[in-house]
Design a protein around this motif. Structure first.
Motif, short mmCIF file in Angstrom:
data_model
loop_
_atom_site.label_atom_id
_atom_site.label_comp_id
_atom_site.label_asym_id
_atom_site.label_seq_id
_atom_site.Cartn_x
_atom_site.Cartn_y
_atom_site.Cartn_z
N PHE A 1 5.44 -6.20 -4.02
CA PHE A 1 4.99 -7.43 -3.37
C PHE A 1 4.91 -7.24 -1.85
O PHE A 1 3.98 -7.70 -1.20
N SER A 2 5.92 -6.59 -1.29
CA SER A 2 5.98 -6.43 0.17
C SER A 2 4.84 -5.56 0.69
O SER A 2 4.45 -5.68 1.86
N ASN A 3 4.30 -4.69 -0.15
CA ASN A 3 3.20 -3.82 0.27
C ASN A 3 1.83 -4.40 -0.05
O ASN A 3 0.82 -3.95 0.52
N THR A 4 1.77 -5.38 -0.92
CA THR A 4 0.48 -5.86 -1.43
C THR A 4 -0.40 -6.47 -0.35
O THR A 4 -1.56 -6.05 -0.16
N LEU A 5 0.11 -7.46 0.37
CA LEU A 5 -0.72 -8.16 1.36
C LEU A 5 -1.18 -7.22 2.49
O LEU A 5 -2.37 -7.23 2.84
N PRO A 6 -0.28 -6.41 3.07
CA PRO A 6 -0.77 -5.48 4.10
C PRO A 6 -1.82 -4.50 3.57
O PRO A 6 -2.78 -4.19 4.28
N LEU A 7 -1.64 -4.03 2.34
CA LEU A 7 -2.64 -3.12 1.76
C LEU A 7 -4.00 -3.80 1.65
O LEU A 7 -5.03 -3.20 1.98
N ILE A 8 -4.00 -5.05 1.22
CA ILE A 8 -5.26 -5.77 1.06
C ILE A 8 -5.91 -6.03 2.42
O ILE A 8 -7.11 -5.78 2.61
N ILE A 9 -5.12 -6.49 3.38
CA ILE A 9 -5.68 -6.83 4.70
C ILE A 9 -6.17 -5.59 5.42
O ILE A 9 -7.33 -5.51 5.86
N PHE A 10 -5.30 -4.60 5.57
CA PHE A 10 -5.68 -3.40 6.32
C PHE A 10 -6.74 -2.60 5.58
O PHE A 10 -7.68 -2.08 6.19
N GLY A 11 -6.60 -2.49 4.26
CA GLY A 11 -7.59 -1.76 3.48
C GLY A 11 -8.96 -2.40 3.57
O GLY A 11 -9.98 -1.72 3.73
N PHE A 12 -9.01 -3.72 3.50
CA PHE A 12 -10.28 -4.45 3.60
C PHE A 12 -10.93 -4.22 4.96
O PHE A 12 -12.13 -3.95 5.05
N LEU A 13 -10.14 -4.30 6.02
CA LEU A 13 -10.69 -4.12 7.37
C LEU A 13 -11.22 -2.70 7.57
O LEU A 13 -12.26 -2.51 8.22
N VAL A 14 -10.53 -1.72 7.02
CA VAL A 14 -11.03 -0.34 7.12
C VAL A 14 -12.30 -0.18 6.30
O VAL A 14 -13.25 0.48 6.72
N LEU A 15 -12.33 -0.80 5.13
CA LEU A 15 -13.50 -0.67 4.25
C LEU A 15 -14.76 -1.29 4.85
O LEU A 15 -15.87 -0.94 4.45
N LEU A 16 -14.61 -2.20 5.79
CA LEU A 16 -15.79 -2.76 6.44
C LEU A 16 -16.57 -1.69 7.19
O LEU A 16 -17.75 -1.87 7.49
N SER A 17 -15.92 -0.58 7.48
CA SER A 17 -16.60 0.54 8.14
C SER A 17 -17.21 1.51 7.13
O SER A 17 -17.83 2.50 7.53
N GLY A 18 -17.01 1.25 5.84
CA GLY A 18 -17.62 2.10 4.80
C GLY A 18 -16.58 2.75 3.91
O GLY A 18 -15.43 2.95 4.30
N THR A 19 -17.01 3.09 2.71
CA THR A 19 -16.08 3.70 1.74
C THR A 19 -15.65 5.10 2.17
O THR A 19 -14.51 5.50 1.91
N ARG A 20 -16.53 5.84 2.84
CA ARG A 20 -16.14 7.18 3.30
C ARG A 20 -15.00 7.09 4.30
O ARG A 20 -14.04 7.87 4.24
#
Length: 207
Positions: free
Chosen positions: A79-98
């Motif tokens: 649980f403690s890792n879920t929200l940061p993973l979603i937020i940070f992962g989403f923001l990085v993915l806005l730059s592309g999957t690569r």
């Protein structure tokens, strides 16, 4: 270089909205996999942690680098890792999957290597090294790219989540792997450097 327009309009895959949808799908799918593994691990009385958790300085532990971020000590840990993973992962993915998968891979690898080299005697599990890697990438990439929008985002993220950076210090609670956090952050910085955009006037490769 392929033309990304049709009738003067950008392809759907190139729009911010499309990248956002794809980002949510990719990050959501990864987090879902973590929860499926957590359910299986719980049903198996956490025996997966002993088998696939990272054992520092053990020859067999080198293979555990590939698996330890997928496991967690308990549901609260995930649980403690879920929200940061979603937020940070989403923001990085806005730059592309690569960009996302390169950052994730380097954070994963660096986190595991640091734990294997200087970790304590306990078995290490958890995706927090990936969280620190994605966060570190978001914090520094704007400075490498000289992009003011990315720098502004990094300032906002630092003001909001900067407190987690204390997690890379050895003075945190003994049950927290600061080594995994430190390694993940190093991997994120390396990814930002590797993926940095060439400055104006630098030679560019044709696509």
């Amino acid at each position: 270089m392929l033309d990304s327009t049709r009738n003067g309009r950008p392809r759907a895959a190139d729009t911010t909205a499309a990248r956002a949808r794809k980002g949510l799908l990719v990050v959501g799918s990864f987090v879902l996999v973590l929860y499926v593994i957590e359910i299986i691990n719980t049903l198996m009385l956490r025996s997966l942690n002993g088998t696939f958790g990272l054992r520092p300085r053990s020859p067999d532990g080198l293979l555990d680098i590939l698996t330890f971020p997928l496991l967690h000590a308990n549901l609260a840990h995930l649980f403690s890792n879920t929200l940061p993973l979603i937020i940070f992962g989403f923001l990085v993915l806005l730059s592309g999957t690569r960009v996302f998968f390169t950052t994730l891979a380097l954070s994963w690898l660096a986190s595991g290597v640091v734990v294997w080299l200087i970790g304590g005697f306990n078995v290490t599990v958890g995706a927090s090294g990936l969280v620190f890697g994605l966060f570190a990438f978001l914090l520094v990439r704007g400075f490498f790219n000289r992009n003011w929008w990315q720098i502004l985002l990094s300032v906002v993220l630092f003001l909001t989540y900067g407190g987690i950076l204390f997690g890379i210090l050895p003075t945190v609670a003994g049950y927290v792997s600061w080594q995994a956090h430190l390694g993940g952050a190093v991997g994120g910085v390396l990814a930002a450097l590797l993926l940095s955009v060439p400055r104006a006037g630098a030679p560019r490769t044709r696509q």
